[in-house]
Motif scaffolding. Structure first.
Motif, PDB file in Angstrom:
ATOM      1  N   ARG A  77      23.055  27.253  22.447  1.00 22.14           N
ATOM      2  CA  ARG A  77      22.976  28.673  22.791  1.00 22.14           C
ATOM      3  C   ARG A  77      24.235  29.476  22.442  1.00 22.14           C
ATOM      4  N   PRO A  78      25.455  28.946  22.668  1.00 16.85           N
ATOM      5  CA  PRO A  78      26.642  29.754  22.350  1.00 16.85           C
ATOM      6  C   PRO A  78      26.718  30.174  20.879  1.00 16.85           C
ATOM      7  N   ASP A  79      26.192  29.334  19.973  1.00 17.61           N
ATOM      8  CA  ASP A  79      26.227  29.655  18.549  1.00 17.61           C
ATOM      9  C   ASP A  79      25.084  30.581  18.134  1.00 17.61           C
ATOM     10  N   PHE A  80      24.057  30.667  18.989  1.00 21.31           N
ATOM     11  CA  PHE A  80      22.879  31.477  18.665  1.00 21.31           C
ATOM     12  C   PHE A  80      22.534  32.396  19.835  1.00 21.31           C
ATOM     13  N   PRO A  81      23.435  33.294  20.164  1.00 16.65           N
ATOM     14  CA  PRO A  81      23.229  34.138  21.356  1.00 16.65           C
ATOM     15  C   PRO A  81      22.008  35.049  21.259  1.00 16.65           C
ATOM     16  N   ASP A  82      21.545  35.306  20.035  1.00 20.71           N
ATOM     17  CA  ASP A  82      20.390  36.192  19.864  1.00 20.71           C
ATOM     18  C   ASP A  82      19.057  35.466  20.031  1.00 20.71           C
ATOM     19  N   LEU A  83      19.111  34.139  20.139  1.00 24.55           N
ATOM     20  CA  LEU A  83      17.878  33.353  20.278  1.00 24.55           C
ATOM     21  C   LEU A  83      17.654  32.977  21.736  1.00 24.55           C
ATOM     22  N   THR A  84      16.419  33.127  22.188  1.00 27.84           N
ATOM     23  CA  THR A  84      16.069  32.654  23.526  1.00 27.84           C
ATOM     24  C   THR A  84      15.909  31.130  23.502  1.00 27.84           C
ATOM     25  N   LYS A  85      15.791  30.543  24.680  1.00 24.49           N
ATOM     26  CA  LYS A  85      15.551  29.101  24.775  1.00 24.49           C
ATOM     27  C   LYS A  85      14.287  28.734  24.010  1.00 24.49           C
ATOM     28  N   GLU A  86      13.233  29.514  24.186  1.00 25.11           N
ATOM     29  CA  GLU A  86      11.958  29.229  23.526  1.00 25.11           C
ATOM     30  C   GLU A  86      12.083  29.336  22.009  1.00 25.11           C
ATOM     31  N   GLU A  87      12.869  30.284  21.542  1.00 14.57           N
ATOM     32  CA  GLU A  87      13.046  30.453  20.093  1.00 14.57           C
ATOM     33  C   GLU A  87      13.811  29.281  19.480  1.00 14.57           C
ATOM     34  N   ILE A  88      14.801  28.768  20.200  1.00 17.38           N
ATOM     35  CA  ILE A  88      15.532  27.588  19.715  1.00 17.38           C
ATOM     36  C   ILE A  88      14.585  26.391  19.624  1.00 17.38           C
ATOM     37  N   ILE A  89      13.755  26.208  20.645  1.00 14.01           N
ATOM     38  CA  ILE A  89      12.785  25.110  20.628  1.00 14.01           C
ATOM     39  C   ILE A  89      11.814  25.281  19.463  1.00 14.01           C
ATOM     40  N   ASN A  90      11.368  26.507  19.248  1.00  8.15           N
ATOM     41  CA  ASN A  90      10.425  26.776  18.154  1.00  8.15           C
ATOM     42  C   ASN A  90      11.044  26.490  16.794  1.00  8.15           C
ATOM     43  N   VAL A  91      12.326  26.810  16.634  1.00 10.32           N
ATOM     44  CA  VAL A  91      13.021  26.512  15.374  1.00 10.32           C
ATOM     45  C   VAL A  91      13.012  25.008  15.128  1.00 10.32           C
ATOM     46  N   TRP A  92      13.335  24.236  16.157  1.00 10.00           N
ATOM     47  CA  TRP A  92      13.410  22.767  15.992  1.00 10.00           C
ATOM     48  C   TRP A  92      12.032  22.161  15.752  1.00 10.00           C
ATOM     49  N   ASN A  93      11.000  22.779  16.306  1.00  8.11           N
ATOM     50  CA  ASN A  93       9.647  22.263  16.108  1.00  8.11           C
ATOM     51  C   ASN A  93       9.014  22.741  14.804  1.00  8.11           C
ATOM     52  N   SER A  94       9.605  23.746  14.182  1.00  9.61           N
ATOM     53  CA  SER A  94       8.978  24.359  13.005  1.00  9.61           C
ATOM     54  C   SER A  94       8.943  23.428  11.800  1.00  9.61           C
ATOM     55  N   MET A  95       9.707  22.342  11.840  1.00  2.37           N
ATOM     56  CA  MET A  95       9.673  21.378  10.736  1.00  2.37           C
ATOM     57  C   MET A  95       8.377  20.564  10.721  1.00  2.37           C
ATOM     58  N   LEU A  96       7.674  20.535  11.862  1.00  2.00           N
ATOM     59  CA  LEU A  96       6.441  19.756  11.979  1.00  2.00           C
ATOM     60  C   LEU A  96       5.276  20.565  11.427  1.00  2.00           C
ATOM     61  N   LEU A  97       4.630  20.044  10.408  1.00  2.00           N
ATOM     62  CA  LEU A  97       3.526  20.749   9.757  1.00  2.00           C
ATOM     63  C   LEU A  97       2.188  20.133  10.162  1.00  2.00           C
TER      64      LEU A  97
END
Length: 200
Positions: free
Chosen positions: A59-79
């Motif tokens: 979170r400190p490096d990505f203050p503009d991202l919510t918790k849910e958005e960070i999770i979504n970024v990490w899950n976005s690699m799964l197709l």
């Protein structure tokens, strides 16, 4: 003679976009995937940190991202998980010619997301095709460390020379090969796991 087959998950069964996380993070003004992110991710993949600790460290490096958005970024690699691979795996399991195992570097976010992508019924069909289903964050070991391969061999009384390990990452197949395990470093986009019998 091959009696046991250990499969990776990502890009063997489920398709991945391994670059999507890097692309998504660049959109947040982070211009490179820093070594500390690899370290945090590895800790997450072996269950050394919880899901919430993982998010808190980023979170400190990505203050503009919510918790849910960070999770979504990490899950976005799964197709997607192509149905022909699921049918192939189930057919292989029904033959009962080989003992089948899954060995995946993954994390606590990915598996619930995979269930969502596949649907609970198909995910159950997939998981039930294996004798054992090893996820790095549950067994607290990850590829390519020798310990994870030794763990699977010892837990299931497998002989390396009778065992085939299939993974798309050469670093992982190289590590298994050093232990005497037969390997197939599957070339994504050029080969498909359903071609397995052509290689046995």
């Amino acid at each position: 003679m091959i009696k046991n087959i250990i499969f990776d998950f990502g890009d063997i069964f489920i398709n991945l976009d391994k670059q999507v996380v890097f692309k998504a993070l660049k959109n947040t003004n982070v211009q490179e995937f820093l070594p500390k992110y690899h370290s945090i991710n590895e800790d997450f993949e072996v269950g050394n940190i919880s899901s919430m600790e993982f998010v808190a460290l980023l979170r400190p490096d990505f203050p503009d991202l919510t918790k849910e958005e960070i999770i979504n970024v990490w899950n976005s690699m799964l197709l997607d998980f192509p149905d022909h691979r699921l049918r192939f795996l189930e057919g292989l399991a029904k033959e009962k010619k080989y003992r089948l195992f899954l060995l995946s570097n993954t994390n606590a976010f990915h598996i619930p997301h995979v269930r969502q992508i596949m649907g609970a019924e198909n995910y159950g069909r997939f998981k039930n095709s294996f004798e054992q289903f090893y996820l790095s964050h549950e067994i607290k070991l990850r590829k390519p460390n020798d310990e994870i391969f030794q763990f699977v061999l010892e837990q299931n009384n497998l002989s390396p020379e009778d065992t085939l390990f299939i993974d798309d990452t050469k670093e992982n197949t190289d590590a298994a090969k050093k232990l005497g395990i037969k390997t197939w470093n599957l070339l994504v986009g050029k080969e498909d796991v359903v071609q397995l019998k052509e290689r046995l």
